[in-house]
Each structure stands twice: as C-alpha cells, then as structure tokens.
Motif scaffolding. Sequence first.
Motif, PDB file in Angstrom:
ATOM      1  N   LEU A  94       0.828  -1.209   0.000  1.00  0.00           N
ATOM      2  CA  LEU A  94       0.000   0.000   0.000  1.00  0.00           C
ATOM      3  C   LEU A  94       0.862   1.258   0.000  1.00  0.00           C
ATOM      4  CD1 LEU A  94      -2.861  -0.881   2.505  1.00  0.00           C
ATOM      5  CD2 LEU A  94      -3.050  -0.613   0.039  1.00  0.00           C
ATOM      6  N   ALA A  95       1.902   1.254   0.820  1.00  0.00           N
ATOM      7  CA  ALA A  95       2.784   2.421   0.895  1.00  0.00           C
ATOM      8  C   ALA A  95       3.506   2.648  -0.430  1.00  0.00           C
ATOM      9  CB  ALA A  95       3.790   2.233   2.023  1.00  0.00           C
ATOM     10  N   VAL A  96       3.948   1.572  -1.077  1.00  0.00           N
ATOM     11  CA  VAL A  96       4.631   1.694  -2.365  1.00  0.00           C
ATOM     12  C   VAL A  96       3.684   2.272  -3.414  1.00  0.00           C
ATOM     13  CG1 VAL A  96       5.668   0.389  -4.250  1.00  0.00           C
ATOM     14  CG2 VAL A  96       6.330  -0.101  -1.887  1.00  0.00           C
ATOM     15  N   ARG A  97       2.444   1.829  -3.408  1.00  0.00           N
ATOM     16  CA  ARG A  97       1.465   2.366  -4.356  1.00  0.00           C
ATOM     17  C   ARG A  97       1.319   3.873  -4.179  1.00  0.00           C
ATOM     18  NH1 ARG A  97      -3.694  -1.831  -4.492  1.00  0.00           N
ATOM     19  NH2 ARG A  97      -2.585  -3.567  -5.467  1.00  0.00           N
ATOM     20  N   SER A  98       1.263   4.319  -2.922  1.00  0.00           N
ATOM     21  CA  SER A  98       1.130   5.739  -2.666  1.00  0.00           C
ATOM     22  C   SER A  98       2.342   6.507  -3.165  1.00  0.00           C
ATOM     23  CB  SER A  98       0.930   5.989  -1.168  1.00  0.00           C
ATOM     24  OG  SER A  98       0.718   7.349  -0.900  1.00  0.00           O
ATOM     25  N   LEU A  99       3.538   5.943  -2.977  1.00  0.00           N
ATOM     26  CA  LEU A  99       4.756   6.603  -3.460  1.00  0.00           C
ATOM     27  C   LEU A  99       4.775   6.675  -4.980  1.00  0.00           C
ATOM     28  CD1 LEU A  99       7.372   5.016  -1.037  1.00  0.00           C
ATOM     29  CD2 LEU A  99       6.604   7.395  -1.068  1.00  0.00           C
ATOM     30  N   VAL A 100       4.293   5.616  -5.624  1.00  0.00           N
ATOM     31  CA  VAL A 100       4.234   5.614  -7.089  1.00  0.00           C
ATOM     32  C   VAL A 100       3.302   6.712  -7.590  1.00  0.00           C
ATOM     33  CG1 VAL A 100       3.480   4.275  -9.089  1.00  0.00           C
ATOM     34  CG2 VAL A 100       4.856   3.184  -7.308  1.00  0.00           C
ATOM     35  N   ARG A 101       2.244   6.963  -6.840  1.00  0.00           N
ATOM     36  CA  ARG A 101       1.312   8.041  -7.230  1.00  0.00           C
ATOM     37  C   ARG A 101       1.896   9.419  -6.954  1.00  0.00           C
ATOM     38  NH1 ARG A 101      -2.626   4.684  -4.714  1.00  0.00           N
ATOM     39  NH2 ARG A 101      -2.333   5.904  -2.828  1.00  0.00           N
ATOM     40  N   GLY A 102       3.095   9.469  -6.418  1.00  0.00           N
ATOM     41  CA  GLY A 102       3.711  10.758  -6.138  1.00  0.00           C
ATOM     42  C   GLY A 102       3.139  11.423  -4.911  1.00  0.00           C
ATOM     43  N   LEU A 103       2.694  10.591  -3.938  1.00  0.00           N
ATOM     44  CA  LEU A 103       2.120  11.119  -2.699  1.00  0.00           C
ATOM     45  C   LEU A 103       0.925  12.039  -2.971  1.00  0.00           C
ATOM     46  CD1 LEU A 103       5.345  11.842  -0.625  1.00  0.00           C
ATOM     47  CD2 LEU A 103       3.821   9.878  -0.463  1.00  0.00           C
ATOM     48  N   LYS A 104       0.191  11.708  -4.013  1.00  0.00           N
ATOM     49  CA  LYS A 104      -1.035  12.448  -4.330  1.00  0.00           C
ATOM     50  C   LYS A 104      -2.217  11.503  -4.159  1.00  0.00           C
ATOM     51  CE  LYS A 104       1.112  15.628  -7.621  1.00  0.00           C
ATOM     52  NZ  LYS A 104       1.131  16.123  -9.021  1.00  0.00           N
ATOM     53  N   PRO A 105      -2.841  11.486  -2.987  1.00  0.00           N
ATOM     54  CA  PRO A 105      -3.916  10.544  -2.742  1.00  0.00           C
ATOM     55  C   PRO A 105      -5.141  10.829  -3.591  1.00  0.00           C
ATOM     56  CG  PRO A 105      -3.763  12.117  -0.957  1.00  0.00           C
ATOM     57  CD  PRO A 105      -2.563  12.354  -1.832  1.00  0.00           C
ATOM     58  N   HIS A 106      -5.875   9.777  -3.857  1.00  0.00           N
ATOM     59  CA  HIS A 106      -7.136   9.901  -4.574  1.00  0.00           C
ATOM     60  C   HIS A 106      -8.080  10.809  -3.791  1.00  0.00           C
ATOM     61  CE1 HIS A 106     -10.679   8.816  -6.834  1.00  0.00           C
ATOM     62  NE2 HIS A 106     -11.262   8.301  -5.768  1.00  0.00           N
ATOM     63  N   LEU A 107      -8.670  11.788  -4.443  1.00  0.00           N
ATOM     64  CA  LEU A 107      -9.521  12.755  -3.759  1.00  0.00           C
ATOM     65  C   LEU A 107     -10.751  12.077  -3.166  1.00  0.00           C
ATOM     66  CD1 LEU A 107      -9.398  15.764  -6.250  1.00  0.00           C
ATOM     67  CD2 LEU A 107      -8.128  15.494  -4.104  1.00  0.00           C
ATOM     68  N   LEU A 108     -11.233  12.627  -2.064  1.00  0.00           N
ATOM     69  CA  LEU A 108     -12.405  12.087  -1.398  1.00  0.00           C
ATOM     70  C   LEU A 108     -13.697  12.685  -1.938  1.00  0.00           C
ATOM     71  CD1 LEU A 108     -11.064  12.178   2.282  1.00  0.00           C
ATOM     72  CD2 LEU A 108     -11.140  10.223   0.720  1.00  0.00           C
ATOM     73  N   GLY A 109     -13.597  13.568  -2.912  1.00  0.00           N
ATOM     74  CA  GLY A 109     -14.761  14.248  -3.464  1.00  0.00           C
ATOM     75  C   GLY A 109     -14.510  15.742  -3.499  1.00  0.00           C
ATOM     76  N   PRO A 110     -15.526  16.541  -3.812  1.00  0.00           N
ATOM     77  CA  PRO A 110     -15.354  17.994  -3.788  1.00  0.00           C
ATOM     78  C   PRO A 110     -14.852  18.452  -2.424  1.00  0.00           C
ATOM     79  CG  PRO A 110     -17.457  17.408  -4.775  1.00  0.00           C
ATOM     80  CD  PRO A 110     -16.882  16.149  -4.209  1.00  0.00           C
ATOM     81  N   GLU A 111     -14.002  19.472  -2.420  1.00  0.00           N
ATOM     82  CA  GLU A 111     -13.427  19.940  -1.160  1.00  0.00           C
ATOM     83  C   GLU A 111     -14.400  20.856  -0.422  1.00  0.00           C
ATOM     84  OE1 GLU A 111      -9.593  21.629  -1.480  1.00  0.00           O
ATOM     85  OE2 GLU A 111      -8.759  19.976  -2.657  1.00  0.00           O
ATOM     86  N   ALA A 112     -14.350  20.738   0.908  1.00  0.00           N
ATOM     87  CA  ALA A 112     -15.129  21.635   1.754  1.00  0.00           C
ATOM     88  C   ALA A 112     -14.414  22.977   1.867  1.00  0.00           C
ATOM     89  CB  ALA A 112     -15.317  21.014   3.138  1.00  0.00           C
ATOM     90  N   GLY A 113     -15.127  23.990   2.346  1.00  0.00           N
ATOM     91  CA  GLY A 113     -14.491  25.284   2.549  1.00  0.00           C
ATOM     92  C   GLY A 113     -15.256  26.419   1.907  1.00  0.00           C
TER      93      GLY A 113
END
Length: 399
Positions: free
Chosen positions: A16-35
């Motif tokens: 799992l950690a390697v997959r995240s590093l391969v993505r360039g530490l850009k996690p899949h978004l959880l949806g539209p951002e709040a704010g």
Amino acid sequence: MAEKLGLRAVTTLTRLAVRSLVRGLKPHLLGPEAGRPFEQALSALLADPAVAGSFREARFITLAPDGGWLPAGLEVAPGDEVTVLAAGGFWASKLLNLGFGARIGVWLRAGGAGTILKTPSNTSTVRLDEGGPLHVVAKPPGEWVDDRGTFDPAFPRGGVKGEIGVCLIVWKGGALSGLEALARAGDYEGLVAQALRRTRDPVPAPSGWRYLWRLGDGEIFRDAKAGEGHTICCHTREDVGILQFPVDFPLTETARLRWRWKVETLPCDLPEDIQPTHDYLSIAVEFENGQDLTYMWSSSLAEGTIFRCPLPFWDKVETHWVLRSDPAALGRWLAEDQPLKADYEKAIGAPPQRVVKVWLIAVSIFQRKEGICEYADIELVDGDRVLKCSSRSDAEAAP
C-alpha cells in the motif's frame, strides 16, 4: 498461523505504501473539497430569486472528525424533505490513501433523541419521520451504542484529520421542484445535478430487505430481473452497506444456506484480512446470539481461510470464511450450498439454536474501488422445508 498473518499484514501494508509513493504522494480525492468556495457557490445559488421561494431554511455547517452532535439551527417537522449537499472528508493516512468522504459520514437526528439517519450519499434528499431541532454529525459508520445516536466509548476517534462541509436545505414543498429550480440556477462540482438525479430516480432497498441501521441506508443493492427470475444487484464504490432479511429458522444438523451469485469485480486486489484492505463482497447469516458467519469472495486469500473480522466492534461478532477466490470463476453464475451448523462449529464454536437474519455485505471504503456482483435464489433449507429470502409476502413462514 499468527506469524504468517503478521508477515502477510506487513507485506500488504508495504505494498500500500509503495502504491502511494508511485502516485507521487497524491492521494485519490475524497470528493469535492469543503471550505469557502463550496459555501460561496451554493449560497449564490440559494439566493437566486427563482430558488429562494422554494425552501424554508438553509444552513451551512462544518463538521470535525472528533466532534459530537451539532445543532443545525433548523426546526423540522415529520414529513419534511431535507436535501443534504456535502463536501470534504477525513483522512486516517494519506500515505496509505486511507480516508472516507462525505458520502458515507453524515448523520442526522431530529429532536434531542430521535432515530439516527445516515444520508445514502453526499447529495441526498431524506424525508424525516420525526420532528424537532435538527442535529448533524460526521463519523465513520458503525460506532454506535444505539439507534438514537449514543457514541460508543469503546471506540474513541483520534488521529483522523480533515473536515466535512454540509449544506442543509429544508424545502417548503417537495424537494423535487426545489432541486429543479436550483439546477436551473447553476451547480457546484456536480452536486446539485447528482441530488436532482437521486431524487428523480431513488434506489429503494430490495423488497423484503432493509439496511442495517448501524451502517445506515444506502444505494448499493437493488432489485433486478434475470430472464424470468429475480436477482439482487450489488454495486459499491467508496461505500459500505449491509442488507438484511429477517428470518426465524432452527439451526438443525441439516439446515443449509443455498444461493447463486455472479461476482464481476472485486473491490480489493490485496489480502482482505487487515483493516486497510478489508474491502469485500459476501453473503452472511446472523444467529440468535448476535454472531454472524460471512461467506466471502477473496481476491488473494486461499479458499477455506477463516478469520475474525479485523475491524473494531466487528471483531467481537463477525467471522469470515473465504468460499471463493479463483479469478477464473469471476463473471460466472455459481451455485452454493453450505451446512450452517457444521460451518458454525468449525469457524466459531458451540452453535446457538436459531438463524435470525440473512445478510448481503459490500465494503469498499478502504481502497475505494469498485465491486459488482449479483445474487439469486437465496434460501434457507432443511429437508423439505424451504424459506426463500425474497419479498416478505413470497417467503414461506416456518411451520
């Protein structure tokens, strides 16, 4: 066995950690951002003269991951329709891409101790059965003492970051006409269009079945037709749900659970026996002692593998049995026939006397991938006695 499980868990977490590093530490978004952009855009739409006359009140609330029930500042009556538009989410670990969005984390309660209600998505309209001051909270599904929204002190929340922004709209009349007016005024990240579509085309639970209150209502399961027969379709993505069919069936030596299923896509491609990868599809039986035995389809674990659920609370009541894991069998209808008493003795221990529910389970909140399957001909059988898990009017009562 414990050493093997520990090694597998470490290996899975490393992957799992390697997959995240391969993505360039850009996690899949959880949806539209709040704010602020979320609130400003929806405020402008609600202020449109063609929309303003459609709703009685609207409020914006920001929910923290460790907060309790918050007053919404809205008074509701039984029968009121309330639309919930939500954005944002909570992260447990961005490194492992573990988080959940607003679509599974927003709960409502009318009055000081009304029955809790989870919105099926982050763009849902609900009709309230109770009245009083409206309260709202954001939390993972399952952490309840009762259906009145009492938090379980055994599962304190910590180490989770983020926020969920919620727009609550109480309509004067029906929500459909109000959402149509709102959609004509504009949109924000597709939220209004999604809410309108869901109001026009709701997804009711299959006839005779209902969602487990602890996880809340959903849109995962639906009735379908297959030729001349009836099936239940399951489609899950970034979601979780348990569908239940109540029964009263003696757990004799010859009692069996029979069904057919066709699994098209599994929601996880890693071993599912640790929490960060515990996404799966299954059918389960609940017994009178509160224990449940769930027959699952695994992507990676050997058929015949039995393990206790790795999730808090569920580790006390749920046992998993890997019934299928052959990728070559995906996409094919398969018939199953399981001896319940013998299986209980092997997987859990001394058996109780009765079966009280049959479940369908879909989990895809951890890896947030897609799971698709279909069920048919679900029944409890004991000799000539057959109890079909279809609509209540069709099910044969136990003699």
